[in-house]
Scaffold this motif. Sequence first.
Motif, PDB file in Angstrom:
ATOM      1  N   ILE A   4       0.832  -1.200   0.000  1.00  0.00           N
ATOM      2  CA  ILE A   4       0.000   0.000   0.000  1.00  0.00           C
ATOM      3  C   ILE A   4       0.868   1.252   0.000  1.00  0.00           C
ATOM      4  N   MET A   5       1.943   1.239   0.787  1.00  0.00           N
ATOM      5  CA  MET A   5       2.764   2.439   0.915  1.00  0.00           C
ATOM      6  C   MET A   5       3.524   2.768  -0.365  1.00  0.00           C
ATOM      7  N   THR A   6       4.036   1.760  -1.038  1.00  0.00           N
ATOM      8  CA  THR A   6       4.737   2.056  -2.302  1.00  0.00           C
ATOM      9  C   THR A   6       3.736   2.439  -3.395  1.00  0.00           C
ATOM     10  N   ASP A   7       2.546   1.843  -3.365  1.00  0.00           N
ATOM     11  CA  ASP A   7       1.502   2.272  -4.296  1.00  0.00           C
ATOM     12  C   ASP A   7       1.101   3.714  -4.034  1.00  0.00           C
ATOM     13  N   LEU A   8       1.008   4.065  -2.755  1.00  0.00           N
ATOM     14  CA  LEU A   8       0.686   5.446  -2.398  1.00  0.00           C
ATOM     15  C   LEU A   8       1.755   6.406  -2.911  1.00  0.00           C
ATOM     16  N   ASP A   9       3.012   6.007  -2.799  1.00  0.00           N
ATOM     17  CA  ASP A   9       4.097   6.865  -3.278  1.00  0.00           C
ATOM     18  C   ASP A   9       3.921   7.132  -4.770  1.00  0.00           C
ATOM     19  N   ARG A  10       3.586   6.092  -5.515  1.00  0.00           N
ATOM     20  CA  ARG A  10       3.374   6.260  -6.952  1.00  0.00           C
ATOM     21  C   ARG A  10       2.188   7.186  -7.234  1.00  0.00           C
ATOM     22  N   VAL A  11       1.057   6.922  -6.585  1.00  0.00           N
ATOM     23  CA  VAL A  11      -0.155   7.697  -6.838  1.00  0.00           C
ATOM     24  C   VAL A  11       0.033   9.161  -6.430  1.00  0.00           C
ATOM     25  N   PHE A  12       0.550   9.383  -5.240  1.00  0.00           N
ATOM     26  CA  PHE A  12       0.741  10.751  -4.774  1.00  0.00           C
ATOM     27  C   PHE A  12       1.739  11.511  -5.637  1.00  0.00           C
ATOM     28  N   THR A  13       2.815  10.844  -6.034  1.00  0.00           N
ATOM     29  CA  THR A  13       3.834  11.514  -6.846  1.00  0.00           C
ATOM     30  C   THR A  13       3.252  11.979  -8.170  1.00  0.00           C
ATOM     31  N   VAL A  14       2.438  11.129  -8.797  1.00  0.00           N
ATOM     32  CA  VAL A  14       1.845  11.472 -10.090  1.00  0.00           C
ATOM     33  C   VAL A  14       0.746  12.518  -9.931  1.00  0.00           C
ATOM     34  N   GLU A  15      -0.175  12.272  -8.990  1.00  0.00           N
ATOM     35  CA  GLU A  15      -1.328  13.158  -8.852  1.00  0.00           C
ATOM     36  C   GLU A  15      -0.974  14.531  -8.289  1.00  0.00           C
ATOM     37  N   SER A  16       0.017  14.574  -7.395  1.00  0.00           N
ATOM     38  CA  SER A  16       0.294  15.830  -6.696  1.00  0.00           C
ATOM     39  C   SER A  16       1.000  16.861  -7.561  1.00  0.00           C
ATOM     40  N   VAL A  17       1.243  16.533  -8.822  1.00  0.00           N
ATOM     41  CA  VAL A  17       1.718  17.548  -9.767  1.00  0.00           C
ATOM     42  C   VAL A  17       0.675  18.658  -9.872  1.00  0.00           C
ATOM     43  N   ASN A  18      -0.593  18.264  -9.707  1.00  0.00           N
ATOM     44  CA  ASN A  18      -1.694  19.229  -9.692  1.00  0.00           C
ATOM     45  C   ASN A  18      -1.599  20.067  -8.410  1.00  0.00           C
ATOM     46  N   GLU A  19      -1.498  21.372  -8.548  1.00  0.00           N
ATOM     47  CA  GLU A  19      -1.292  22.240  -7.394  1.00  0.00           C
ATOM     48  C   GLU A  19      -2.469  22.247  -6.431  1.00  0.00           C
ATOM     49  N   SER A  20      -3.643  21.825  -6.876  1.00  0.00           N
ATOM     50  CA  SER A  20      -4.806  21.803  -5.996  1.00  0.00           C
ATOM     51  C   SER A  20      -4.899  20.509  -5.188  1.00  0.00           C
ATOM     52  N   HIS A  21      -4.024  19.570  -5.476  1.00  0.00           N
ATOM     53  CA  HIS A  21      -4.035  18.283  -4.765  1.00  0.00           C
ATOM     54  C   HIS A  21      -3.536  18.498  -3.332  1.00  0.00           C
ATOM     55  N   PRO A  22      -4.188  17.874  -2.330  1.00  0.00           N
ATOM     56  CA  PRO A  22      -3.756  18.093  -0.943  1.00  0.00           C
ATOM     57  C   PRO A  22      -2.360  17.578  -0.622  1.00  0.00           C
ATOM     58  N   ALA A  23      -1.799  16.722  -1.474  1.00  0.00           N
ATOM     59  CA  ALA A  23      -0.440  16.219  -1.249  1.00  0.00           C
ATOM     60  C   ALA A  23       0.608  17.026  -2.010  1.00  0.00           C
ATOM     61  N   HIS A  24       0.176  18.048  -2.742  1.00  0.00           N
ATOM     62  CA  HIS A  24       1.110  18.785  -3.609  1.00  0.00           C
ATOM     63  C   HIS A  24       2.282  19.382  -2.837  1.00  0.00           C
ATOM     64  N   ASP A  25       1.994  20.128  -1.800  1.00  0.00           N
ATOM     65  CA  ASP A  25       3.064  20.819  -1.072  1.00  0.00           C
ATOM     66  C   ASP A  25       4.039  19.829  -0.444  1.00  0.00           C
ATOM     67  N   HIS A  26       3.499  18.776   0.167  1.00  0.00           N
ATOM     68  CA  HIS A  26       4.390  17.841   0.850  1.00  0.00           C
ATOM     69  C   HIS A  26       5.270  17.078  -0.128  1.00  0.00           C
ATOM     70  N   PHE A  27       4.712  16.629  -1.247  1.00  0.00           N
ATOM     71  CA  PHE A  27       5.528  15.828  -2.160  1.00  0.00           C
ATOM     72  C   PHE A  27       6.501  16.685  -2.957  1.00  0.00           C
ATOM     73  N   SER A  28       6.197  17.960  -3.118  1.00  0.00           N
ATOM     74  CA  SER A  28       7.195  18.872  -3.683  1.00  0.00           C
ATOM     75  C   SER A  28       8.345  19.007  -2.693  1.00  0.00           C
TER      76      SER A  28
END
Length: 257
Positions: A133-157
């Motif tokens: 789950i955690m490595t899948d999350l890393d993949r999903v968050f990394t791809v999706e958080s390119v969108n600045e409105s995503h709640p994970a954007h700031d942290h993954f940047s």
Amino acid sequence: MSDDEGVQSGATRKKRGSYSVGRSTRTTIIRGAAQLLSTRGYYGFSLRDLADEIGVSHPTVMYHFPTKDALVLHVIHAFEDAFGIFDVDVVTREGVEGEADQLVLEERGAKVDTMNEWIAAHLRLAAASDNQIMTDLDRVFTVESVNESHPAHDHFSYRVEAMLQLLERLAEKMPDRDPENPVDTRRLVERWYGMVILGGWDGERFDSRELIVKYLAFAVRELHYSAEQLLALGSMIPRKAAAPFQQLLVEYSSSSK
């Protein structure tokens, strides 16, 4: 014991039990959200979907996490706890006059001080029951958080840049480092995200432990670890991580021939 003492004790036990149930429910919600985020992504489910998935009422989810963005912050906190490299916490930021308080993720720096600790953190993740789950999350968050409105954007940047800086610092502290042959730490970060993203590109779930071990085999070669250094690393590996460590030794040996 007096009657009053008995009533007081009973009330205390009841309160403690209620708190325990509340924490258990929050944990169940966070775990369920992590599962859905890892497979459907942030945009692929609602809080009502989550409630149905984990078998609680929609109001129960809303009671603990009024918004999906707030829930995602707690999932990120669980994610970083599982990886064991960065220290983060979910805190309340007091709103300015006329605005409500809001939950934010507070980044507190790295938890690891040496390259061995960095490697050991990955090995512990490889041995954890929720590593997939955690490595899948890393993949999903990394791809999706390119969108600045995503709640994970700031942290993954922050996370990518912080990982680069951390590895640079840890490489400088390695006792056997060769100034004439410095470690390309950017290559280490790029390799991880390349493996994580491409590993799930076709929709098939990759095996997380295999991916982590293969990545570490690449990393220890890039870091110019000798076989002796790698064996010495074994002394700081907890017993539950012994299997992935043995797998790493095999992977390292086979690729060194």
